[in-house]
Each structure stands twice: as C-alpha cells, then as structure tokens.
Design an enzyme around this catalytic site. Structure first.
Site, mmCIF file in Angstrom:
data_model
loop_
_atom_site.group_PDB
_atom_site.id
_atom_site.type_symbol
_atom_site.label_atom_id
_atom_site.label_comp_id
_atom_site.label_asym_id
_atom_site.label_seq_id
_atom_site.Cartn_x
_atom_site.Cartn_y
_atom_site.Cartn_z
ATOM 1 N N GLU A 1 0.841 -1.213 0.000
ATOM 2 C CA GLU A 1 0.000 0.000 0.000
ATOM 3 C C GLU A 1 0.868 1.252 0.000
ATOM 4 O OE1 GLU A 1 -3.129 -0.062 -0.555
ATOM 5 O OE2 GLU A 1 -3.345 -2.211 -0.303
ATOM 6 N N TRP B 1 -16.113 11.455 -12.378
ATOM 7 C CA TRP B 1 -15.244 11.201 -11.229
ATOM 8 C C TRP B 1 -14.638 12.482 -10.665
ATOM 9 C CZ3 TRP B 1 -10.150 12.686 -12.045
ATOM 10 C CH2 TRP B 1 -9.749 12.839 -13.372
ATOM 11 N N TRP C 1 -9.429 7.860 -7.669
ATOM 12 C CA TRP C 1 -10.634 8.156 -8.463
ATOM 13 C C TRP C 1 -10.506 7.636 -9.885
ATOM 14 C CZ3 TRP C 1 -15.455 9.152 -7.292
ATOM 15 C CH2 TRP C 1 -15.733 9.550 -5.986
ATOM 16 N N TRP D 1 -20.978 11.659 -19.293
ATOM 17 C CA TRP D 1 -21.369 11.772 -17.880
ATOM 18 C C TRP D 1 -22.720 12.452 -17.765
ATOM 19 C CZ3 TRP D 1 -18.426 8.728 -15.269
ATOM 20 C CH2 TRP D 1 -17.057 8.624 -15.538
ATOM 21 N N TRP E 1 1.799 1.769 -3.441
ATOM 22 C CA TRP E 1 0.730 2.438 -4.217
ATOM 23 C C TRP E 1 0.835 3.956 -4.049
ATOM 24 C CZ3 TRP E 1 -2.236 1.076 -8.058
ATOM 25 C CH2 TRP E 1 -2.650 -0.239 -8.211
ATOM 26 N N ASN F 1 -10.419 2.684 3.121
ATOM 27 C CA ASN F 1 -10.094 2.509 1.700
ATOM 28 C C ASN F 1 -11.181 1.728 0.960
ATOM 29 O OD1 ASN F 1 -8.275 2.614 -0.645
ATOM 30 N ND2 ASN F 1 -8.171 0.398 -0.337
#
Ligand SMILES: Cc1cc2nc3c(=O)[nH]c(=O)nc-3n(C[C@H](O)[C@H](O)[C@H](O)COP(=O)(O)OP(=O)(O)OC[C@H]3O[C@@H](n4cnc5c(N)ncnc54)[C@H](O)[C@@H]3O)c2cc1C
Length: 465
Positions: free
Chosen positions: A265, A349, A372, A296, A268, A331
C-alpha cells in the site's frame, strides 16, 4: 552574524528523520524554522485538513521551543515571501523537503530562480525519477513499478535519523505571524509523537492481521496513518522501516505476507506520486485519452444525495457520512462510494475527486486522483471499466454483521443485520414489526443497480468508440 540557514517546512512537520532539517543544521550558526501560509493552499484545503495542519504546526512550535528554537510563520505566496524574509536576514540558504505535486514543483521552480533552494527526500522513499523502465520512461503499470521499487534495499529504523538533541537559536527580532486557531481534529491528534506512537502500535499489532482484515469496514484493521504521511508527521522512510523490521522479526510466512500487503500500500502511494509527477495532466483529465468522452450525466440532485449520504444504498451512505463527520474514510469505503458515483450514477469522477479534497484530512492530489481514476476506470489500469461494484454485496462482504451501518446509518440499526444492507428486501409485515418504513425512515434507492450497471457499460463502450 555567521551562516544562517532556513529550514522551510512544507510537508515535513517533524523533527525526527528529517533530511532537510539535518542538512540545514550542517555548518549553520543559526537555523530558522519557517512555515509560509500559502493563501492558495490554505483557502482550498478542507476545514479538517486545515485544522490538522494548524494544530500540527502549533505542536511543532512547542517542540522547537523545548530545543531552544521557535517557529517563524509568514504569509505567502512563497516566491515573494521568501526573498523578503531572506533580505531581513541579509542572506540565507533555504533547505526543504522536495514535494512532487504540480503546485509544489511550480512554486519551487519560481522560488529557485531568485535564491539558493536545496531540496531533500522524505515525502516518498523513492524519488519518482529513480524508478524508471530500462528505456528511461516512467512505469504506468503498478506491478512492474512495485518490482523495481523492491529492488532497492529496504530501510530499518536504524537508518532513520533521530530528532536533534538541541537546535541553534533563531536570530533575535524576527517577527512571526500568529497561527490561526483551529479546534483539534477528533481521532487524529496532530503531533509527530502521536504519529510515531501510532506507527509503532500498528506495526506491533493490527499489521500482523492486515491482509486479512484491511477490507473490513467494521474493524480497526488499517493504520489510519494517512493524514500523518500526508503532512510528514512521519517520513515515508519511517513507515517502510518499521514495517520492514516487523517483517524481519516475524516467525511465519503468513505473518510476513500480512506485512507485505501493507508495504504494498505504501508502494501504491509512491506509484501515484510518480504518476502525477510524470503525467500532471491527470489533474485535468483522464490518464487515458480514450475516456475523455464518457457521456457523464449532469445530475446535481444525485450528486447532492451522494455527498449527503442519502442514496438509499446503506454502505454508500454510511461511508459518505463517515467522511463528512470525521474527515476520513476506509479505503474499501472509498472504492465503494467512488464506484457508486461513477458507475451507478454515471457522474464524472472529477466531482467525487473534488468532494473528497473538500473533506479529507489526508486529501492528497496524487493518491486521490489515482484512487478516483482507478475506480472510474480512466486511469493507468488496462481494462478496468467492467469493474462495477455491487454496493449491497460489497456491504454484506465487508461489514458482515452490519455494525458499520448501525454506527453511521442509525435509521437502520434496529433492523436484523442482512436487512441493514438491503432494507428494500425487508417484507412489509416485518418492516412494520420494526416500526420501519422505507421511503419515510430511509430513502428509496436512487437507482436500480442492474439497470445502472448496463447504462455504464454502454456509456463506456460508446466513449471507447
Ligand atoms: C477514490 C479514492 C480516493 C483516495 N484519496 C486518498 C487521498 O486523498 N489521500 C490518501 O492518502 N489516500 C487516498 N486514498 C487511498 C487510501 O484509501 C487511503 O490512503 C487509506 O484509506 C488511508 O487509510 P490508512 O492510513 O488506514 O491506510 P493503510 O491501509 O494503513 O495504508 C497505509 C498507507 O498507505 C497509503 N495508501 C494506502 N492505500 C493507498 C492507495 N490505494 N493509494 C495511495 N496510497 C495508499 C496511505 O498513505 C496509507 O496511510 C484514496 C483511495 C481511493 C479509492
């Protein structure tokens, strides 16, 4: 007057393992700890993020005073405030921890034009320019990036710098502006001692079950260190080092595997920092051009229902209420609500990204944008747009007893556990028994998931041509 160095504090609100501070202390007769309140950053920050930062600065000032120094506060923008401050000191070199967001890089480039700015590591363990493919291009896929990242030897706590035992004084007569007052942020004490304490407690406890429990919304299975990493109340190196030593001391492969997942993590985090560094356009538009034309929906009422935790999907609403009330979200919750906004409501988003930045204590442009775009399927992943979470199934899987729902959606707390996740399946006779009425006590679902799923698949297909 001898040599004066400025320790320009930005995202490194700590005395321990601070490479910029350590460098500033070398060969200096005087070291001035300086924080510049940048109006652009302060005004755009979520109130809780701002409060967390201001409290952490206050605490840092206190720590500095016990070592014979003090914090000097000025107002920005940095490219005018810093040269003016250096004029007051006659001359001074500036030492700071390097930051990688487009805002930070432009600011530092502007500042470095007129003064001696020296930058040091700390935000991440691996500078974005040190993890590159053989041809020198940046990685755009996490797994090979991660392999390269682990190619460098991992630190242990012995590699981290201790806090200095004392600090040289700040020159007499320097003005400091008062720090704006801010209430403490519940659940996140703003001090580097609290950050280190949390890191040590976590690596000796929940870390050993991290892989198995990190997705459980109802448990305290993650570190909650994100605000501390965001503002550098611990360094990235310290986080890695403490997990690494725990791994070296672990007795079983199973324990090592739990720890490894947490280290992944942290990778990441560094991966997204590198993505933003190499591809700053992601803050404006999709990483992949193929997704620039997703049709959208313009649906302000749906967006407001999502923001206020009133979508009729309990797990989504619980997470969104947790965000607004605490400034933090699990998360798994972030993935669920992001999937819901983009894939069930088909809302851009970027609306979600902005709402998160408006509320998160740990709001970080790189991690937030990465999260996102990952969920929306517009990011670095190759074929993720089929990944559409079913919110009810997600809730049942990651909050099996419905305890998390009961905590954040009290309207549903009296219902038996499975119905807390799917109140629309409760037979009316049973609902009456609990004095519960869907639509009156809790909203009807904003949209049917199966219908919404197909709508999104069609929209993405159309966008891809
Ligand atoms: C839509 C979305 C938006 C997000 N926005 C942010 C954000 O603004 N700021 C932020 O710090 N994280 C963000 N994340 C990542 C992640 O959700 C949080 O870092 C994590 O929930 C923080 O809780 P923790 O400290 O207990 O994490 P832990 O599980 O204990 O992880 C340890 C640390 O690793 C880092 N980390 C963990 N997961 C990720 C990840 N997926 N991406 C990047 N870093 C990660 C964080 O610094 C975290 O503190 C986002 C994720 C999604 C899906």
């Amino acid at each position: 007057m001898g040599h004066t160095h400025i320790w320009w504090i930005r995202r490194d609100l700590r005395l321990h393992d601070n490479q910029a501070l350590e460098a500033a202390l070398q060969g200096a007769d005087q070291v001035v700890p300086l924080f510049i309140i940048e109006p652009e950053l302060m005004e755009s920050a979520a109130p809780k993020r701002r409060a967390f930062l201001l409290n952490a600065l206050d605490r840092l000032d206190h720590q500095l005073k016990t070592l014979g120094s003090r914090l000097i506060v000025r107002r920005g923008p940095a490219h005018t405030a810093l040269p003016a401050f250096i004029d007051e000191l006659n001359d001074a070199a500036v030492f700071a921890q390097e930051d990688f967001s487009p805002f930070a890089r432009q600011r530092d480039q502007a500042v470095a034009k007129s003064l001696d700015l020296r930058l040091f590591p700390g935000v991440v363990r691996q500078h974005p320019e040190t993890i590159l493919k053989e041809d020198g291009d940046p990685y755009i896929v996490y797994t090979p990036y991660k392999q390269e990242w682990y190619g460098q030897p991992l630190p242990t706590p012995a590699d981290c710098l201790p806090s200095p035992a004392a600090l040289p004084p700040v020159p007499d007569g320097l003005d400091s502006q008062p720090l704006p007052q801010a209430d403490p942020v519940p659940g996140f004490p703003s001090s580097s001692e609290a950050a280190l304490g949390r890191l040590i407690e976590f690596t000796a406890g929940a870390l050993l079950n991290y892989q198995s429990q990190r997705n459980r919304l109802d448990l305290d299975g993650t570190s909650r260190l994100s605000p501390y990493l965001r503002f550098g109340l611990i360094s990235a190196r310290e986080a890695v080092a403490h997990a690494h030593i725990a791994s070296l001391q672990a007795n079983t492969d199973a324990a090592r595997s739990e720890i490894q997942t947490w280290l992944d993590e942290l990778v990441w985090r560094e991966f997204y920092t590198a993505i933003l560094f190499h591809f700053p356009h992601v803050l404006e538009r999709p990483f992949r051009a193929a997704y620039e034309n997703i049709p959208w929906r313009n649906a302000p009422d749906d967006l407001a229902a999502w923001q206020n935790g009133q979508t009729g999907y309990p797990v989504v609403d619980a997470c969104m209420r947790q965000l607004v009330e605490t400034g933090w979200m699990h998360n798994r919750g972030r993935m669920i609500v992001a999937s819901f906004l983009t894939k069930d409501l088909l809302v851009n988003w970027q609306e979600g990204e902005a709402w998160f930045m408006h509320n998160l204590i740990d709001g970080d442009p790189a991690a937030n944008n990465g999260g996102w775009q990952w969920t929306a399927g517009t990011g670095t992943d190759a074929a993720p747009y089929f990944r559409i979470f079913n919110p009810a199934t997600q809730g049942l899987r990651h909050d099996p007893q419905g305890d998390f729902i009961a905590r954040w959606v009290p309207e549903l707390a009296e219902l038996p556990a499975p119905y807390r996740h799917e109140p629309w399946t409760l037979p009316p006779a049973e609902a009456a028994q609990y004095g519960f009425s869907l639509g009156r006590d809790y909203p009807e679902r904003l949209v049917d998931h199966s219908y919404a799923r197909q709508r999104t698949l069609d929209a993405y297909k159309k966008a891809r041509g």
